[in-house]
Each structure stands twice: as structure tokens, then as C-alpha cells.
Design an enzyme around this catalytic site. Sequence first.
Site, PDB file in Angstrom:
ATOM      1  CD  GLU A 271      -2.622   1.152   2.664  1.00  0.00           C
ATOM      2  OE1 GLU A 271      -3.706   1.759   2.691  1.00  0.00           O
ATOM      3  OE2 GLU A 271      -2.161   0.522   3.653  1.00  0.00           O
ATOM      4  CE  LYS A 346      -7.309   1.211   3.906  1.00  0.00           C
ATOM      5  NZ  LYS A 346      -6.061   1.808   4.437  1.00  0.00           N
ATOM      6  CB  CYS A 380      -4.045  -1.650   4.755  1.00  0.00           C
ATOM      7  SG  CYS A 380      -3.089  -1.419   6.286  1.00  0.00           S
TER       8      CYS A 380
END
Length: 515
Positions: A271, A346, A380
Site C-alpha cells: 500500500e 479501499k 490493509c
Amino acid sequence: MVDDTLTEGTEHKLNLRHLTLDDYEDVKRLMDEVYPGLGGAWPEKTVRAQLKVFPEGQICIEDHGVVVAAAFSVIVDYGKFGDQHTYDEITGNAYLSTHDPLGDVLYGVDVFVSPEYRDMRLGRRLYEARKELCQNLNLKAIVAGGRIPRYQEHAADLSPQAYIEKVKRKELYDPILTFQLSNEFEVKRVIKNYLPEDEESRGYATLLEWTNLYYDPDKAPLIGADKTTARVGCVQWQMRPFDSVEELTQQIEFFIDALSDYQCDLALFPEFFNAPLMGIESHVTPIAAIKALSEYSVEIVEVISRLAVSYNINVIAGSIPVIEDGELFNVSYLCRRDGTIDSQYKLHPTPHEKRAWIMQGGNDLKVFETDFGRIGILICYDVEFPELGRMLSEQGLQILFVPFWTDTKNGYLRVRCCAQARAIENECYVAIAGSVGNLPKVDGADIQYAQSAVFSPSDFSFPHDAVMAETTPNTEMTLIVDLDLDKLNKLQNEGSVRNYLDRRRDLYKIEWLGK
């Protein structure tokens, strides 16, 4: 699939259609009548699960609106079960948890007709409807386990095989086997303990098959066939100052070149691997810095896509900031080696991302088709939400990729532990890749902590600690791991525990409310 027929003047009005949950009371009455010695009707939750999993496979015949006959079926990957299976194994205890839309066989779960209608050949109509369904779905065959209820009358004198031969030669009559033979089914073998509670059949059953002559298989190509293994490479990226995009992409190409030399199918970057570019110029606020970083995103994706094609390797370009309609998003790009590009936004920005960068979450979750399998990407923090992994699993996920960026060990361990949980509960592989080092001139990205790894389900076919491999912490390096995709299929059906099959779909589900 509707067939309105009037028989005997206006005495009957028969209609062949798909079953609905509103028909349950009729189904219950029928099953209690037909199967008094086998426990009677399924509970309503079983029928609800069947209609949820494979509604097209559940059909019935009604007479003036009342169900008088029904047939249930499921699509399975028959190679996973083979010829020696039990009824509960191949039907998921009748809940159809074994249903595989990509399977090759239509398996007969049950057929029953009201005793009052057994002289009207409704069973034949249901069998013909099943054949039509099998052909329309382009499946190889219909397979079913058939009871032999009159075997109890001859068990003392005849083996099951001898009994079946006599029925085939019409020297004996069996209400189920005789009917199935007359409907073009062939007996493949005898199965023991198919329905242990079936005392009439002494627990035996015939394994029957009807072959779809119109089946048109896609011939396996000599090259480009479906892969049963995948080699993935994780890049544990060293954060270092760069003076230009060209310097950054030169380092990207170095890793892609190296992983391509080892014939990896995919390279995973972390990321915000392009965060060093925030240090090219000084910025007054974190928002100004991240917006400046987003200006390089289009160029970076274009470069990585070209590298994916030229080095013949799929690349997950970690994640990078993107501005759309004035809003800032964190986006991971899948650059395939055939030149196509996909993206996963995300969904859950961290509190820091929302506070410091005013970052928004995406609204879509995808499973991506690749030339080595079905994959998903959770960036993440997203991996810490188990609902997302479950939704991807329901779509056939095989490998989950998690590019992450953490500054402290406790932050890293949150990602790691949740990634391992996703691998176990969804019976898939999970690869994580993070960055190391420091960027003293970049606010919010000054320190990094990472130990990239690839995790597996936890069972005998996999490493004892469910860790395929992992890097040395906080050291720039690559991690290359071979993944056996066939083991995932075997695990789902033969594992010590079977999370996918044993989910109580009749009790709970996860529903996507987005677009």
C-alpha cells in the site's frame, strides 16, 4: 419452463413450474406421506436453503394450485466426490451446500409424487424437465443415487447386484429402479451405506447416470489451460527518497523483472508504495501532500501496465491515491499481463486517512478473474473486516492479496492476525506485502514496520502453522511462494473441518447493500 395441460376434461389442471417457499406446506404434506419410514419431510429451513442456493433446480407439478409432485437437484463438481459417496456428503445434508455453479453434473437430490397421482406419469415429466435443465446448463450428465425399496423382500436370497440384474431383465419389479431404467438411466454401480436409515433398501442404492448427448465441452487447449498452481511474489518495499517518478518506476521495474525471471504469476506491491514522491517538494499540509502524490497516479499505472505486459507477469500495484470528482480515494490496480486493468478501492479508510487526508471509502467489492485463478484484493484495514472476505469467498475466491502500510508492530500484527483468520475461515490463501524503512521528510510516513507473508488454511495438507512463508522483518526483499489451488478444492470437501460447507446458510447470511 411452463406446461399447462388439461387431462380428463376439466378434472385436472397440471402446471410444471419452479418451486417457491410458499409451496412448503404442500411439500411437507407430500414428503410425510411418501417417506413415513425415512423421517418424513425436510424442515422448512432446508427447503429455504435449497431455494436460496439453486432455485432453478427445484421444480414441481401443481394441480389446480396444489403441489402434487416435486424434484430437487444440485450442480456439483462430480470429481470431488467420485462414485463412492453418501447422500449426505454429496447433497450437504440436503442443504445443497455442495452446489457449484461451475460444476459438471446435475445431481438428483429427490423426486416424489403423491400416491394419488402415480398413474399419471408425473415422475416422467419431472425427469424430462431435469433433462431439459441439464441440457440448457450444458452439463455432462444427470447422476443420482436410487433406492431399491423392494430389495428387502429378496435380500435373503439375492445380492444387491443380482437383484438389480433381475430388475433390469424385468424378472422383478422395483417401483424406483424400474422407473429410472425406463427413463434412460444406466446403473453404474452399487453404493453401500448411501442412506443407512433406508431399511427397505438395506442401506444400498444404485448409482444411476443419464448422459447428455448434447454436452459441448470446451476442449482443453494445448497451451493456456487452466492452472492448478500459482506462483506469487511479494515485494517487501524499502521506502527511500526519490527525486522523480522515473527513479521510482526504475525500482518498480527492478522487482518486476526479478519476479518475472522466477516465472511468478503475480507480483504484489505494498500500500502507498509511491509515498516517497511526497518528499520531492515540501507541502504545507498533509492534504496538500497526498493530493500532490495523486497527480502521479495515472502515469504510474500506465508504466506498471506496460511492465506487466512486457515481463509477462500480473502485477497488483499496491495502492495509490486517486482523486475523482474532487474526492480522494485509495485504489489498488490489478495490471494483467494481457494488458487489461482492474481496480479495487479501499472500502474502509483508517481514522488517520479520514482525518489527515479527508479520504473517502469506495463502494464496490470484486473478485477478479486471472489466468491462474480467482483473486481478491483488500487494502490493509479492509482485511480487518471479516464480512468482506466472506463475500469474496462466496464468489469463489482462491487467493486474497493484501497490500498494507503499517508504522508500528502492533499495527502490523492487526493486519497479520486478521489475514490469517481470513485464510482459515474462508479456506483460501492470503498474501500480504508491506513496506519498510523510513521517510524523514514525509509527514505521516516517517517510519514503517512490515513482515510480508503468505498464509494458508490450517489443515494437514498445509504447513502446521498455516504459514506458507514469510520474510525477515524490516528488510527489503522478495518472497516467492508456490500455491497448490487443487488443495483448496480438496479441503472444502475432505478437510478436518469444512467451514465453507458447514456454514448454516439457513440461519444467517451476509448481504451486500451497496450498488
